[in-house]
Design an enzyme around this catalytic site. Structure first.
Site, mmCIF file in Angstrom:
data_model
loop_
_atom_site.group_PDB
_atom_site.id
_atom_site.type_symbol
_atom_site.label_atom_id
_atom_site.label_comp_id
_atom_site.label_asym_id
_atom_site.label_seq_id
_atom_site.Cartn_x
_atom_site.Cartn_y
_atom_site.Cartn_z
ATOM 1 N N HIS A 264 13.677 23.809 6.864
ATOM 2 C CA HIS A 264 12.516 22.992 6.493
ATOM 3 C C HIS A 264 11.251 23.800 6.716
ATOM 4 C CE1 HIS A 264 9.810 19.568 6.145
ATOM 5 N NE2 HIS A 264 10.807 19.011 5.488
ATOM 6 N N ASP A 315 18.257 15.791 3.309
ATOM 7 C CA ASP A 315 19.191 15.830 2.176
ATOM 8 C C ASP A 315 20.641 16.062 2.585
ATOM 9 O OD1 ASP A 315 17.426 15.338 0.050
ATOM 10 O OD2 ASP A 315 16.663 17.385 0.162
HETATM 11 N N1 ACO Z 1 20.333 28.476 4.263
HETATM 12 C C1 ACO Z 1 20.327 29.749 4.698
HETATM 13 N N2 ACO Z 1 19.212 30.370 5.131
HETATM 14 C C2 ACO Z 1 18.085 29.662 5.128
HETATM 15 C C3 ACO Z 1 18.032 28.321 4.703
HETATM 16 C C4 ACO Z 1 19.209 27.741 4.253
HETATM 17 N N3 ACO Z 1 19.205 26.471 3.830
HETATM 18 N N4 ACO Z 1 16.782 27.867 4.815
HETATM 19 C C5 ACO Z 1 16.042 28.875 5.302
HETATM 20 N N5 ACO Z 1 16.841 29.949 5.494
HETATM 21 C C6 ACO Z 1 16.421 31.248 6.006
HETATM 22 C C7 ACO Z 1 15.850 32.073 4.858
HETATM 23 O O1 ACO Z 1 16.825 32.855 4.218
HETATM 24 C C8 ACO Z 1 14.807 32.908 5.563
HETATM 25 O O2 ACO Z 1 15.464 33.953 6.247
HETATM 26 P P1 ACO Z 1 14.828 35.435 6.244
HETATM 27 O O3 ACO Z 1 13.486 35.258 6.934
HETATM 28 O O4 ACO Z 1 15.832 36.217 7.006
HETATM 29 O O5 ACO Z 1 14.685 35.811 4.813
HETATM 30 C C9 ACO Z 1 14.270 31.969 6.643
HETATM 31 O O6 ACO Z 1 15.334 31.047 6.904
HETATM 32 C C10 ACO Z 1 13.028 31.206 6.184
HETATM 33 O O7 ACO Z 1 13.358 30.507 4.974
HETATM 34 P P2 ACO Z 1 12.358 30.242 3.783
HETATM 35 O O8 ACO Z 1 13.154 29.939 2.552
HETATM 36 O O9 ACO Z 1 11.335 31.330 3.706
HETATM 37 O O10 ACO Z 1 11.656 28.941 4.343
HETATM 38 P P3 ACO Z 1 10.695 27.995 3.533
HETATM 39 O O11 ACO Z 1 9.867 27.297 4.515
HETATM 40 O O12 ACO Z 1 10.009 28.734 2.441
HETATM 41 O O13 ACO Z 1 11.702 27.001 2.788
HETATM 42 C C11 ACO Z 1 13.269 25.326 2.399
HETATM 43 C C12 ACO Z 1 12.077 25.764 3.255
HETATM 44 C C13 ACO Z 1 12.919 25.446 0.917
HETATM 45 C C14 ACO Z 1 13.549 23.873 2.703
HETATM 46 C C15 ACO Z 1 14.478 26.225 2.736
HETATM 47 O O14 ACO Z 1 14.848 26.031 4.085
HETATM 48 C C16 ACO Z 1 15.653 25.975 1.813
HETATM 49 O O15 ACO Z 1 15.722 26.557 0.739
HETATM 50 N N6 ACO Z 1 16.598 25.076 2.207
HETATM 51 C C17 ACO Z 1 17.699 24.714 1.345
HETATM 52 C C18 ACO Z 1 17.256 23.693 0.311
HETATM 53 C C19 ACO Z 1 17.011 22.334 0.913
HETATM 54 O O16 ACO Z 1 17.795 21.832 1.712
HETATM 55 N N7 ACO Z 1 15.908 21.709 0.484
HETATM 56 C C20 ACO Z 1 15.540 20.365 0.936
HETATM 57 C C21 ACO Z 1 14.381 20.431 1.871
HETATM 58 S S1 ACO Z 1 13.957 18.836 2.481
HETATM 59 C C22 ACO Z 1 13.220 18.097 1.167
HETATM 60 O O17 ACO Z 1 12.553 18.688 0.388
HETATM 61 C C23 ACO Z 1 13.454 16.713 0.936
#
Ligand code: ACO
Length: 379
Positions: A264, A315
């Protein structure tokens, strides 16, 4: 000579405070969420979706009379106009329900009794109509694509029970109705998430409520936002059994796959909404004779916390909860919209109450000072 803005962009606007709001706040470090000052746990334990929607729109919990009036306004507005029905009927049966919903919301502006009037009272009435009609829009398409006649909304039912009735033709029992109602409460608002921010950006141009909600619906559909609940269930179906879960998730992480339903932008600990959905998913899973999805999810959760330090978000357990309720996968994100429309509308009203155009700057990283050359001279 003009120079570019000399500021570094905050990628994804992380940490940027874009506006004041008194609707909702996420305490990311503590894993707390409030709507209008009320803790989400209190609302999930004691409130109803109708009451919560009223709270978001008006700022205070309704009195008995106000709730009666609001609920009856919602019930009176549930039917969708023929023009909107026709738009939904014209959608191909294999269309994505989120695309159909977005289009239906947009089309409902054609026939809104307050079209062209962006005064506060008119906008409030539009909000009530949209909250009332999104369930009917989603269910109308769902029935039509299955070759079934759309059902008329039933006034005696709560919004949660009516939605379940409209898609399945069956009135849910109390346990299902309550669980679904709680899910709607939990999804109703979440501060400046991507779809709400989209709604506010649109509203800030003084565009109308329908335009803002149409744009917000489009933003919600993406798999990084509301689209993740469907992707979670696809993943659980791919994993199939609790025995294979640990190996599957290790393998997915080794391939650097993003695991849907985790991570998140704001929470650094567990999303408080997930605890409620986890409980309901477990209970309804055993009730439906399908405890395996919950068992898989517990393993996935453990591995994600151990290996990545990541917690599940809203989710993760909503997907499995809807699945064991017999709801098709591609309706999970439309259900999110059925609830979140209350938050979107509250934010549009708040934006319009003290509006300023939202127009940030870009950090320019492109070419400078290039000279135009005729096409015949370009290599
Ligand atoms: N699975 C694996 N690794 C993850 C995940 C995940 N779900 N989420 C974050 N990470 C890792 C990233 O790879 C990144 O690692 P790195 O720094 O080594 O590259 C680090 O954690 C930071 O992640 P970002 O994607 O930069 O975080 P951001 O704040 O931009 O994104 C998001 C947040 C979009 C929710 C992300 O965690 C994600 O893509 N999750 C999966 C999709 C999801 O569940 N979305 C629903 C969110 S809740 C909602 O909107 C209702």
């Amino acid at each position: 000579m003009p120079t570019a803005v000399e500021q570094t962009a905050a990628r994804g606007l992380e940490g940027v405070v874009a506006n004041e709001s008194s609707i909702c706040y996420v305490f990311g470090e503590e894993g707390r969420l409030i709507y209008r000052g009320y803790d989400i746990n209190d609302l999930a334990d004691h409130s109803t979706f109708e009451e919560t929607a009223y709270l978001l729109l008006n700022g205070d919990l309704p009195t008995r009379e106000q709730l009666k009036g609001f609920s009856s306004d919602l019930k009176a507005a549930q039917k969708i106009d023929r023009v909107v029905q026709r738009v939904i009927r014209d959608a191909p049966t294999n269309a994505n329900p989120m695309d159909v919903l977005r289009t239906a919301v947009s089309a409902s502006a054609f026939v809104d009794p307050d079209r062209g009037n962006n005064g506060r009272e008119a906008e409030y009435r539009k909000a009530v109509r949209l909250i009332a009609q999104l369930p009917t829009m989603v269910a109308t398409f769902h029935r039509l694509r299955n070759g079934e006649k759309p059902l008329a909304p039933r006034r005696g039912l709560s919004l949660a029970a009516n939605f379940l009735y409209l898609i399945s033709g069956k009135t849910p029992d109390d346990e299902l109705e309550h669980a679904f109602d709680v899910a709607l409460i939990l999804h109703a608002d979440h501060e400046l998430n991507a779809s709400t921010f989209a709604a506010r950006v649109i509203a800030a141009t003084l565009a109308d409520v329908h335009g803002a909600v149409t744009g917000a619906t489009a933003a919600l559909a993406g798999p990084l936002h509301g689209g993740a609940n469907t992707e979670v269930m696809k993943m659980l179906l791919e994993i199939q059994s609790p025995e294979g879960a640990e190996a599957w998730i290790h393998n997915a992480l080794a391939q650097k796959r993003k695991i849907m339903g985790f991570g998140h932008r704001v929470y650094r600990t567990e999303d408080p909404r997930a605890a409620h959905l986890r409980r309901m998913s477990e209970t309804l899973g055993s009730r439906a004779g399908q405890p395996q999805w919950f068992a898989i999810q517990r393993t996935v959760e453990d591995v994600m916390r151990r290996e990545k330090g990541l917690y599940c978000n809203v989710d993760f357990y909503s997907g499995s909860m809807y699945y064991v309720m017999g709801i098709p996968l591609d309706l999970y994100t439309p259900i999110f919209a059925v609830s979140r429309v209350s938050g979107w509308c509250a934010h549009v009203l708040e934006q319009h109450a003290d509006n300023r155009l939202i127009r940030p700057r870009a950090e320019y990283v492109g070419h400078m000072n290039r000279r135009w050359v005729p096409v015949r001279k370009r290599g």
